[in-house]
Design a protein around this motif. Sequence first.
Motif, mmCIF file in Angstrom:
data_model
loop_
_atom_site.group_PDB
_atom_site.id
_atom_site.type_symbol
_atom_site.label_atom_id
_atom_site.label_comp_id
_atom_site.label_asym_id
_atom_site.label_seq_id
_atom_site.Cartn_x
_atom_site.Cartn_y
_atom_site.Cartn_z
ATOM 1 N N LEU A 1 0.864 -1.175 0.022
ATOM 2 C CA LEU A 1 -0.025 -0.236 0.077
ATOM 3 C C LEU A 1 1.047 1.286 -0.019
ATOM 4 O O LEU A 1 1.743 1.336 0.673
ATOM 5 C CB LEU A 1 -0.789 0.181 1.112
ATOM 6 N N GLN B 1 -2.800 -1.772 6.354
ATOM 7 C CA GLN B 1 -2.612 -2.553 5.238
ATOM 8 C C GLN B 1 -3.772 -3.573 4.936
ATOM 9 O O GLN B 1 -4.454 -3.538 3.684
ATOM 10 C CB GLN B 1 -1.364 -3.463 5.381
ATOM 11 N N ARG C 1 -6.926 -2.946 1.828
ATOM 12 C CA ARG C 1 -6.340 -3.876 0.761
ATOM 13 C C ARG C 1 -6.808 -3.608 -0.572
ATOM 14 O O ARG C 1 -6.180 -4.018 -1.609
ATOM 15 C CB ARG C 1 -6.485 -5.181 1.181
ATOM 16 N N TYR D 1 -7.168 -0.895 -2.321
ATOM 17 C CA TYR D 1 -6.715 0.295 -2.838
ATOM 18 C C TYR D 1 -5.261 0.072 -3.133
ATOM 19 O O TYR D 1 -4.124 -0.537 -2.491
ATOM 20 C CB TYR D 1 -6.887 1.446 -1.750
ATOM 21 N N THR E 1 5.916 2.748 0.794
ATOM 22 C CA THR E 1 5.122 1.758 0.732
ATOM 23 C C THR E 1 4.919 0.924 2.304
ATOM 24 O O THR E 1 5.893 0.896 2.885
ATOM 25 C CB THR E 1 5.483 0.775 -0.437
#
Length: 266
Positions: free
Chosen positions: A22, A122, A126, A128, A242
Amino acid sequence: MLLDTAVHQALGLHNYTPERELRLLPVVSQPDGGPWLELLWQLCAHLQRLGYPVAVLDGTALESHHSPGLAQLLGTRPWSGAEALDGATGGHSLAVLPAARGLAWLAGQAQLGNNAAMHRLQPLLRGYAAVVLYAPPEQLAPLLLGSASIPLVMTGPGAQGMVRSYRQLKHMALHAGVRCTVAAIVPPQSGTQPRQTAEALATLQRSAHKHLCQQIHTTTVAAARAQDIQRLALQLMENAGTLDTAMPLLHARGARASATPLDRSH
């Protein structure tokens, strides 16, 4: 206790679904009524059209019973229909969630030394590709400590808002060890000359280099020019950090930045 009890069997099974990374897109909120939110929606719309489903966690809006958001997702009783967030992969709609209380809780956990606090996002998002963290610097800083993300600071044209922008840069440098990108937003029919904005941004860069020991990137964006907005949207993605369940945040980079001597007198 958070995220220990599934609301129903489907959510429980969903915990075993493979997760992708993500991307975190931090954007520093501004206290005044400028064009910042409108531009943020345009940035998100461009990312959606490029195939990146985006969720916005709005740290300036409080969650409530009538307006649920991140706080409820972090708890054990998400609202009815919250599972629809997993249907975001088509990228046709933008999810904007109130998140002031939820982000404050995550920030508190991070300040207590819980390095995995942000990883709670996360499994919740999830569906996206990216999540925008839109919040004041005081709330963003503990969330981004040790992160590779480069927050976006938006300001006005010319010298408008440059002092405030410097203060926000300083706060993020001192308390998160990160540098920011500054975008000067020029509204339609602005009377400000391009040279004035360029000079103001150059002064901001010199101040950041002298007092914060940082090389910051600055840019000018014409709010009425789609090419400028798309360019800024792509920069926002390039500057994203990330999150994935297999990797921690990048503490090494944050440690290096925080070890840089900063002039706290400015």
